[in-house]
Design a protein around this motif. Structure first.
Motif, PDB file in Angstrom:
ATOM      1  N   VAL A  91      49.288  38.013  38.493  1.00  0.00           N
ATOM      2  CA  VAL A  91      49.839  38.036  39.850  1.00  0.00           C
ATOM      3  C   VAL A  91      50.904  36.955  40.013  1.00  0.00           C
ATOM      4  CG1 VAL A  91      49.273  37.678  42.292  1.00  0.00           C
ATOM      5  CG2 VAL A  91      47.792  39.110  40.853  1.00  0.00           C
ATOM      6  N   GLU A  92      50.652  35.771  39.468  1.00  0.00           N
ATOM      7  CA  GLU A  92      51.637  34.687  39.550  1.00  0.00           C
ATOM      8  C   GLU A  92      52.941  35.056  38.846  1.00  0.00           C
ATOM      9  OE1 GLU A  92      49.474  31.403  37.908  1.00  0.00           O
ATOM     10  OE2 GLU A  92      48.450  30.981  39.803  1.00  0.00           O
ATOM     11  N   ARG A  93      52.857  35.888  37.804  1.00  0.00           N
ATOM     12  CA  ARG A  93      54.057  36.348  37.090  1.00  0.00           C
ATOM     13  C   ARG A  93      54.749  37.496  37.807  1.00  0.00           C
ATOM     14  NH1 ARG A  93      50.339  35.995  32.731  1.00  0.00           N
ATOM     15  NH2 ARG A  93      50.220  38.262  32.610  1.00  0.00           N
ATOM     16  N   GLY A  94      54.183  37.956  38.931  1.00  0.00           N
ATOM     17  CA  GLY A  94      54.829  39.002  39.718  1.00  0.00           C
ATOM     18  C   GLY A  94      54.145  40.346  39.664  1.00  0.00           C
ATOM     19  N   GLY A  95      52.987  40.455  39.018  1.00  0.00           N
ATOM     20  CA  GLY A  95      52.261  41.715  38.974  1.00  0.00           C
ATOM     21  C   GLY A  95      51.662  42.045  40.329  1.00  0.00           C
ATOM     22  N   GLY A  96      51.646  43.327  40.661  1.00  0.00           N
ATOM     23  CA  GLY A  96      51.067  43.766  41.926  1.00  0.00           C
ATOM     24  C   GLY A  96      49.552  43.830  41.828  1.00  0.00           C
ATOM     25  N   PHE A  97      48.880  43.568  42.957  1.00  0.00           N
ATOM     26  CA  PHE A  97      47.421  43.548  42.940  1.00  0.00           C
ATOM     27  C   PHE A  97      46.881  43.979  44.291  1.00  0.00           C
ATOM     28  CE2 PHE A  97      43.481  41.043  43.703  1.00  0.00           C
ATOM     29  CZ  PHE A  97      42.661  41.749  42.841  1.00  0.00           C
ATOM     30  N   LEU A  98      45.844  44.815  44.249  1.00  0.00           N
ATOM     31  CA  LEU A  98      45.128  45.238  45.444  1.00  0.00           C
ATOM     32  C   LEU A  98      43.646  45.197  45.143  1.00  0.00           C
ATOM     33  CD1 LEU A  98      44.931  46.656  48.278  1.00  0.00           C
ATOM     34  CD2 LEU A  98      45.035  48.815  47.015  1.00  0.00           C
ATOM     35  N   MET A  99      42.883  44.545  46.015  1.00  0.00           N
ATOM     36  CA  MET A  99      41.431  44.543  45.882  1.00  0.00           C
ATOM     37  C   MET A  99      40.871  45.369  47.019  1.00  0.00           C
ATOM     38  SD  MET A  99      38.843  41.399  45.403  1.00  0.00           S
ATOM     39  CE  MET A  99      37.166  41.674  44.934  1.00  0.00           C
ATOM     40  N   VAL A 100      40.140  46.424  46.663  1.00  0.00           N
ATOM     41  CA  VAL A 100      39.535  47.310  47.642  1.00  0.00           C
ATOM     42  C   VAL A 100      38.072  46.945  47.755  1.00  0.00           C
ATOM     43  CG1 VAL A 100      39.055  49.716  48.214  1.00  0.00           C
ATOM     44  CG2 VAL A 100      41.155  49.136  46.978  1.00  0.00           C
ATOM     45  N   GLY A 101      37.611  46.743  48.968  1.00  0.00           N
ATOM     46  CA  GLY A 101      36.227  46.352  49.185  1.00  0.00           C
ATOM     47  C   GLY A 101      35.269  47.514  49.051  1.00  0.00           C
ATOM     48  N   GLY A 102      34.024  47.224  49.249  1.00  0.00           N
ATOM     49  CA  GLY A 102      32.961  48.204  49.172  1.00  0.00           C
ATOM     50  C   GLY A 102      31.637  47.478  49.132  1.00  0.00           C
ATOM     51  N   GLU A 103      30.602  48.182  48.793  1.00  0.00           N
ATOM     52  CA  GLU A 103      29.278  47.575  48.768  1.00  0.00           C
ATOM     53  C   GLU A 103      29.193  46.405  47.793  1.00  0.00           C
ATOM     54  OE1 GLU A 103      26.254  50.497  48.186  1.00  0.00           O
ATOM     55  OE2 GLU A 103      27.027  51.753  49.773  1.00  0.00           O
ATOM     56  N   GLN A 104      29.944  46.457  46.695  1.00  0.00           N
ATOM     57  CA  GLN A 104      29.888  45.410  45.680  1.00  0.00           C
ATOM     58  C   GLN A 104      31.076  44.455  45.741  1.00  0.00           C
ATOM     59  OE1 GLN A 104      27.221  45.190  43.476  1.00  0.00           O
ATOM     60  NE2 GLN A 104      26.438  46.786  44.814  1.00  0.00           N
ATOM     61  N   GLY A 105      32.190  44.873  46.342  1.00  0.00           N
ATOM     62  CA  GLY A 105      33.433  44.148  46.214  1.00  0.00           C
ATOM     63  C   GLY A 105      33.615  42.917  47.061  1.00  0.00           C
ATOM     64  N   PHE A 106      33.118  42.899  48.281  1.00  0.00           N
ATOM     65  CA  PHE A 106      33.315  41.753  49.162  1.00  0.00           C
ATOM     66  C   PHE A 106      31.965  41.249  49.643  1.00  0.00           C
ATOM     67  CE2 PHE A 106      37.583  43.710  50.191  1.00  0.00           C
ATOM     68  CZ  PHE A 106      38.301  42.775  49.489  1.00  0.00           C
ATOM     69  N   GLY A 107      31.961  40.058  50.216  1.00  0.00           N
ATOM     70  CA  GLY A 107      30.725  39.511  50.769  1.00  0.00           C
ATOM     71  C   GLY A 107      29.679  39.322  49.697  1.00  0.00           C
ATOM     72  N   LEU A 108      28.748  40.240  49.628  1.00  0.00           N
ATOM     73  CA  LEU A 108      27.667  40.132  48.665  1.00  0.00           C
ATOM     74  C   LEU A 108      28.127  40.409  47.241  1.00  0.00           C
ATOM     75  CD1 LEU A 108      24.818  41.795  50.733  1.00  0.00           C
ATOM     76  CD2 LEU A 108      25.313  39.372  50.418  1.00  0.00           C
ATOM     77  N   GLY A 109      29.393  40.735  47.064  1.00  0.00           N
ATOM     78  CA  GLY A 109      29.923  40.968  45.729  1.00  0.00           C
ATOM     79  C   GLY A 109      30.035  39.705  44.893  1.00  0.00           C
ATOM     80  N   GLY A 110      29.911  38.550  45.519  1.00  0.00           N
ATOM     81  CA  GLY A 110      29.848  37.307  44.777  1.00  0.00           C
ATOM     82  C   GLY A 110      31.175  36.649  44.450  1.00  0.00           C
TER      83      GLY A 110
END
Length: 126
Positions: A91-110
């Motif tokens: 990402v620092e080199r300019g790559g695109g990034f998207l994080m999509v949440g869900g039951e595992q992805g945010f919060g309790l995803g760690g």
């Protein structure tokens, strides 16, 4: 001293034509859920490579093949600290990034307290 004497040179815009279809690495944490977003990305004329978290690249040469990376509902324990650090460098080199949440992805995803918090515009505490 005395302020900006040439404010006209403070901004710049440029249009860039990128040849070929952009490539997306789509990493899905929940089996069977990747088809919806993957189809939408393909319909937008993107080349989409779907992988499970086990297939996440381990080094820059493999990750740099992609123009964009999507992590969808991937729990923190699915990626090693080295893989997360490599994603951060990507990402620092300019790559695109998207994080999509869900039951595992945010919060309790760690992801709280990891490098991932620096990459996404939200806090990951519960």
């Amino acid at each position: 001293e005395g302020g900006d004497r040439f404010p006209g040179n403070d901004r710049m815009e440029v249009a860039v034509v990128v040849p070929g279809r952009p490539t997306v690495l789509y990493v899905e944490g929940q089996r069977g859920q990747e088809s919806y977003l993957a189809r939408a990305l393909s319909a937008a004329e993107l080349e989409v490579e779907v992988r499970s978290a086990r297939g996440f690249p381990t080094g820059p040469s493999e990750l740099d093949r992609f123009d964009f990376v999507v992590l969808s509902d991937v729990p923190a324990e699915a990626l090693s600290p080295g893989q997360v650090a490599e994603l951060e460098r990507y990402v620092e080199r300019g790559g695109g990034f998207l994080m999509v949440g869900g039951e595992q992805g945010f919060g309790l995803g760690g992801w709280q307290g990891t490098a991932m918090e620096r990459l996404v515009p939200c806090r990951m505490d519960s």
